[in-house]
Design a protein around this motif. Structure first.
Motif, PDB file in Angstrom:
ATOM      1  N   ARG A 117       0.811  -1.229   0.000  1.00  0.00           N
ATOM      2  CA  ARG A 117       0.000   0.000   0.000  1.00  0.00           C
ATOM      3  C   ARG A 117       0.840   1.272   0.000  1.00  0.00           C
ATOM      4  NH1 ARG A 117      -5.449  -0.849  -1.259  1.00  0.00           N
ATOM      5  NH2 ARG A 117      -5.791  -3.023  -0.733  1.00  0.00           N
ATOM      6  N   GLY A 118       2.163   1.151  -0.053  1.00  0.00           N
ATOM      7  CA  GLY A 118       2.992   2.339  -0.256  1.00  0.00           C
ATOM      8  C   GLY A 118       3.341   3.136   0.984  1.00  0.00           C
ATOM      9  N   PHE A 119       3.272   2.522   2.154  1.00  0.00           N
ATOM     10  CA  PHE A 119       3.722   3.225   3.362  1.00  0.00           C
ATOM     11  C   PHE A 119       5.248   3.297   3.379  1.00  0.00           C
ATOM     12  CE2 PHE A 119      -0.559   2.231   4.434  1.00  0.00           C
ATOM     13  CZ  PHE A 119      -0.955   3.104   5.435  1.00  0.00           C
ATOM     14  N   VAL A 154      -2.820   7.700   1.393  1.00  0.00           N
ATOM     15  CA  VAL A 154      -1.378   7.418   1.429  1.00  0.00           C
ATOM     16  C   VAL A 154      -0.883   7.220  -0.005  1.00  0.00           C
ATOM     17  CG1 VAL A 154       0.365   5.733   2.173  1.00  0.00           C
ATOM     18  CG2 VAL A 154      -1.436   6.467   3.765  1.00  0.00           C
ATOM     19  N   ALA A 155      -1.676   6.475  -0.785  1.00  0.00           N
ATOM     20  CA  ALA A 155      -1.319   6.256  -2.202  1.00  0.00           C
ATOM     21  C   ALA A 155      -1.408   7.561  -2.988  1.00  0.00           C
ATOM     22  CB  ALA A 155      -2.241   5.194  -2.805  1.00  0.00           C
ATOM     23  N   PHE A 156      -2.445   8.366  -2.729  1.00  0.00           N
ATOM     24  CA  PHE A 156      -2.598   9.679  -3.372  1.00  0.00           C
ATOM     25  C   PHE A 156      -1.330  10.505  -3.176  1.00  0.00           C
ATOM     26  CE2 PHE A 156      -5.444  13.358  -4.527  1.00  0.00           C
ATOM     27  CZ  PHE A 156      -4.634  14.411  -4.108  1.00  0.00           C
ATOM     28  N   ARG A 157      -0.854  10.562  -1.922  1.00  0.00           N
ATOM     29  CA  ARG A 157       0.340  11.358  -1.614  1.00  0.00           C
ATOM     30  C   ARG A 157       1.553  10.875  -2.415  1.00  0.00           C
ATOM     31  NH1 ARG A 157       1.268  14.759   2.475  1.00  0.00           N
ATOM     32  NH2 ARG A 157       3.410  15.269   2.997  1.00  0.00           N
ATOM     33  N   ASN A 158       1.676   9.567  -2.557  1.00  0.00           N
ATOM     34  CA  ASN A 158       2.798   9.025  -3.330  1.00  0.00           C
ATOM     35  C   ASN A 158       2.694   9.428  -4.802  1.00  0.00           C
ATOM     36  OD1 ASN A 158       3.673   7.826  -0.973  1.00  0.00           O
ATOM     37  ND2 ASN A 158       2.895   5.790  -1.492  1.00  0.00           N
ATOM     38  N   VAL A 159       1.470   9.375  -5.345  1.00  0.00           N
ATOM     39  CA  VAL A 159       1.286   9.676  -6.768  1.00  0.00           C
ATOM     40  C   VAL A 159       1.584  11.148  -7.059  1.00  0.00           C
ATOM     41  CG1 VAL A 159      -0.453   9.866  -8.608  1.00  0.00           C
ATOM     42  CG2 VAL A 159      -0.341   7.794  -7.202  1.00  0.00           C
ATOM     43  N   SER A 215      -0.599  18.624 -11.878  1.00  0.00           N
ATOM     44  CA  SER A 215      -1.646  18.053 -12.736  1.00  0.00           C
ATOM     45  C   SER A 215      -1.785  16.566 -12.444  1.00  0.00           C
ATOM     46  CB  SER A 215      -1.297  18.287 -14.206  1.00  0.00           C
ATOM     47  OG  SER A 215       0.006  17.792 -14.451  1.00  0.00           O
ATOM     48  N   LYS A 216      -1.539  16.202 -11.161  1.00  0.00           N
ATOM     49  CA  LYS A 216      -1.585  14.778 -10.798  1.00  0.00           C
ATOM     50  C   LYS A 216      -2.702  14.394  -9.840  1.00  0.00           C
ATOM     51  CE  LYS A 216       3.142  13.461 -11.674  1.00  0.00           C
ATOM     52  NZ  LYS A 216       4.432  13.080 -11.082  1.00  0.00           N
ATOM     53  N   GLY A 217      -3.185  15.347  -9.066  1.00  0.00           N
ATOM     54  CA  GLY A 217      -4.215  15.004  -8.098  1.00  0.00           C
ATOM     55  C   GLY A 217      -5.097  16.203  -7.784  1.00  0.00           C
ATOM     56  N   PHE A 218      -6.267  15.918  -7.265  1.00  0.00           N
ATOM     57  CA  PHE A 218      -7.227  16.974  -6.925  1.00  0.00           C
ATOM     58  C   PHE A 218      -8.041  16.503  -5.727  1.00  0.00           C
ATOM     59  CE2 PHE A 218     -11.680  18.251  -7.093  1.00  0.00           C
ATOM     60  CZ  PHE A 218     -11.570  19.636  -7.068  1.00  0.00           C
ATOM     61  N   ILE A 219      -8.325  17.445  -4.818  1.00  0.00           N
ATOM     62  CA  ILE A 219      -9.149  17.084  -3.655  1.00  0.00           C
ATOM     63  C   ILE A 219     -10.138  18.206  -3.347  1.00  0.00           C
ATOM     64  CG2 ILE A 219      -7.455  18.008  -1.979  1.00  0.00           C
ATOM     65  CD1 ILE A 219      -8.293  15.572  -0.158  1.00  0.00           C
ATOM     66  N   ALA A 220     -11.327  17.839  -2.941  1.00  0.00           N
ATOM     67  CA  ALA A 220     -12.326  18.808  -2.478  1.00  0.00           C
ATOM     68  C   ALA A 220     -12.840  18.327  -1.120  1.00  0.00           C
ATOM     69  CB  ALA A 220     -13.478  18.921  -3.472  1.00  0.00           C
ATOM     70  N   PRO A 264     -17.319  13.555   3.562  1.00  0.00           N
ATOM     71  CA  PRO A 264     -17.525  14.727   2.710  1.00  0.00           C
ATOM     72  C   PRO A 264     -16.237  15.182   2.014  1.00  0.00           C
ATOM     73  CG  PRO A 264     -17.576  15.360   5.019  1.00  0.00           C
ATOM     74  CD  PRO A 264     -17.305  13.898   4.984  1.00  0.00           C
ATOM     75  N   VAL A 265     -15.631  14.273   1.284  1.00  0.00           N
ATOM     76  CA  VAL A 265     -14.370  14.530   0.584  1.00  0.00           C
ATOM     77  C   VAL A 265     -14.416  13.810  -0.760  1.00  0.00           C
ATOM     78  CG1 VAL A 265     -11.853  14.214   0.659  1.00  0.00           C
ATOM     79  CG2 VAL A 265     -13.110  14.619   2.790  1.00  0.00           C
ATOM     80  N   VAL A 266     -13.874  14.452  -1.796  1.00  0.00           N
ATOM     81  CA  VAL A 266     -13.634  13.773  -3.071  1.00  0.00           C
ATOM     82  C   VAL A 266     -12.150  13.906  -3.366  1.00  0.00           C
ATOM     83  CG1 VAL A 266     -13.918  13.998  -5.584  1.00  0.00           C
ATOM     84  CG2 VAL A 266     -15.933  14.004  -4.090  1.00  0.00           C
ATOM     85  N   ALA A 267     -11.495  12.788  -3.699  1.00  0.00           N
ATOM     86  CA  ALA A 267     -10.072  12.833  -4.021  1.00  0.00           C
ATOM     87  C   ALA A 267      -9.807  11.965  -5.242  1.00  0.00           C
ATOM     88  CB  ALA A 267      -9.227  12.358  -2.838  1.00  0.00           C
ATOM     89  N   ILE A 268      -9.177  12.562  -6.246  1.00  0.00           N
ATOM     90  CA  ILE A 268      -8.875  11.820  -7.477  1.00  0.00           C
ATOM     91  C   ILE A 268      -7.419  12.059  -7.861  1.00  0.00           C
ATOM     92  CG2 ILE A 268     -11.241  11.824  -8.345  1.00  0.00           C
ATOM     93  CD1 ILE A 268     -10.614  14.226 -10.055  1.00  0.00           C
TER      94      ILE A 268
END
Ligand code: ARE
Ligand code: CA
Length: 493
Positions: free
Chosen positions: A35-37, A392-397, A420-425, A483-487
């Protein structure tokens, strides 16, 4: 000392508080590696006082008796197996090291069976004797313990809550401590949390660390110092400052979790201000800190360090952790806890001492894994919550990118991109966010890694469409569980 020695593309440490070495070993291979820890912070590895009143509290591990690697978490062989297996899985081990003091002022025996007498600073298994603890020549408080946190001499030379304070000005004591740390380094650990660093003179720490060997060159590359992060509680109001410790490594940034709890838990501050999150909030530079929402002390109202978000507030913890891991400031640590029965009496938790899940003989229970990947046997395993491990994976990407397009849509609604790699609301209160937002991502369909997992190219949760202009329709109800969206670009469907 401030390089955490993560394997490439990894950037998060998890504190597996009170876990047994055998369980950590298994967790590295079956979960943390895949899982990339980056790393695990493990509980103190050396012999500690056996405390029976109360019965085997977690805090007995902060009362060293010797530097033998025998505790309720396991013995030296088990410790070695864990370190080797985790290193092979790409996961580093940082050991919580208690080098400021020994036990309190009483006598008893330790987890390796060694006798001690704190009153006379007698720890024959090291050996330390009367000459190796600080005394009235350097500590001038009324009872030998620290009373006044605004007097640096007292804070460094007197006993912290009655714990026999080691005389770190002595070469003999420095050698013994460095010998212990070098033993851990020889086994293959990557670094140390330094307990109660505030209670040691920066110059004494320098002298100890100057004696340390480099970490294993086969695993970490040649000529590398251990990673060192020092527990210094500095909320701004005392004489001792975090900055005094930057020369000897990173510090634990306690301001961080309290400020985020003000926003995500108490709503006494607003998420819309997080556009400037980082050193301009009166916190040290990103490379000088380890950041976290809570630690093993303040999650149970212990040890100062403010009132943070914990697993007792699961919704807020998931929101806060998503923000922590999405934002580049600091080297992040996730707390992984065990359950205990909170019992608040007049503001304090009467059970704040309760040790880990245990069998009748008081041995620590193993961590069991349920079919849905969560843990059993009383272990909370926050790091195994989907909303957390997927971040955790998002942070790595998104590693190496900056915060872009920070926007707020009301006091408690924010979004931002990582290059241009990730977005969060995020919606931090009960309000509703319904907007077309520029994500700065390439067009396509993305898996929202908060509501689901990305598996074999498909998404078990919401799919977010990003159009050719980078825009996406984001709809979040603040009253929903998450209440979060992360892509991110690592999870395109
Ligand atoms: C236990 C008993 C005591 C008893 C003592 C000796 O609880 O009643 O006197 O044993 O017999 C942990 C527990 C302690 C426990 C200790 C040893 O929290 O309760 O004492 O283990 O078993 C300060 C320090 C900071 C420290 C906190 C607790 O600056 O370094 O106090 N935190 C670390 C660990 C703890 C650990 C220790 C140090 C000791 O994370 O888990 O203690 O190894 C303000 C100041 C802070 C101060 C805070 C609380 O906020 O700014 O600096 O923190 O108040 O006093
Ligand atoms: Ca001291």
């Amino acid at each position: 000392y401030s390089d955490p020695h993560c394997a490439p593309g990894r950037d998060t440490v998890v504190h597996l508080f009170e876990w047994k070495w055998n369980d950590i070993k298994a967790e590295c291979t079956r979960f943390l590696g895949p899982r990339g820890f980056c790393a695990v912070q493990v509980s103190p590895a050396n012999e500690n006082a056996v405390v029976t009143n109360p019965n085997r509290p977690w805090w007995e591990r902060y009362q060293p008796v010797s530097y033998k690697l025998i505790t309720r978490s396991g013995n030296e062989q088990e410790f070695r197996d864990m370190v080797q297996t985790c290193n092979n899985a790409g996961v580093r081990i940082y050991v919580d090291t208690v080098i400021n003091h020994m036990t309190g002022g009483y006598s008893g025996s330790g987890t390796a069976g060694d006798h001690f007498d704190g009153n006379s600073c007698s720890f024959p298994a090291v050996p330390y004797s009367n000459l190796d603890c600080n005394a009235g020549d350097v500590c001038h408080s009324s009872d030998g313990s620290i009373q006044n946190y605004n007097n640096p001499e007292e804070v460094r030379n007197c006993d912290l809550v009655g714990l026999k304070d080691l005389r770190l000005s002595k070469d003999y004591v420095r050698d013994k401590i460095a010998g212990y740390l070098n033993h851990l380094i020889s086994i293959g650990v990557a670094g140390f949390r330094v307990d109660a660093a505030k209670h040691m003179w920066p110059g004494d720490l320098e002298a100890v660390f100057a004696r340390l060997h480099n970490v294993d060159s086969n695993t970490f590359g040649s000529g590398k110092k251990p990673f060192i992060y020092q527990e210094v509680i500095d909320m701004g109001g005392e004489a001792i400052k975090m900055a005094e410790y930057f020369a000897t490594g990173r510090v634990t940034n306690f301001i961080y979790g309290v400020k985020l709890a003000d926003i995500f838990l108490r709503h006494t501050n607003q998420a819309k201000w997080l556009g400037s999150w980082g050193s301009s909030w009166g916190m040290p530079n990103t490379n000088d800190v380890v950041v976290f929402l809570s630690n093993h002390d303040n999650q149970r109202g212990h040890g100062g360090g403010g009132a943070p978000i914990t697993f007792f507030e699961p919704k807020q913890l998931k929101i806060g952790t998503a923000f922590m891991l999405a934002h580049p400031y600091g080297f992040p640590r996730i707390m992984s806890s065990y359950h205990w029965n909170r019992n608040i009496q007049g503001g304090d938790d009467a059970n704040n001492w309760a040790g880990p899940p245990h069998n009748n003989d008081m041995s620590t229970k193993s961590v069991t894994i349920n079919a849905d990947m969560t843990c059993g046997n009383g272990w909370v395993c926050e790091h195994r919550w989907r909303q957390i491990y997927n971040m955790v994976a998002f942070r790595n990407v998104v590693s190496g990118t900056g915060v872009l397009n920070f926007k707020s849509y009301g006091d408690q609604q924010i979004s931002f991109s990582r290059g241009s790699k990730g977005f969060i609301a995020i919606v931090a209160d009960g309000s509703h966010l319904n907007q077309n937002i520029n994500t700065n991502l390439p067009s396509g369909n993305y898996c929202d890694v908060i509501s689901g997992n990305y598996e074999n190219g498909a998404c078990t949760g919401k799919t977010i469409h990003v159009d050719s202009n980078g825009n996406a329709h984001i709809n979040i109800s603040g009253t929903s569980d998450d209440p979060v969206v992360a892509i991110h670009v690592g999870a395109k469907v």
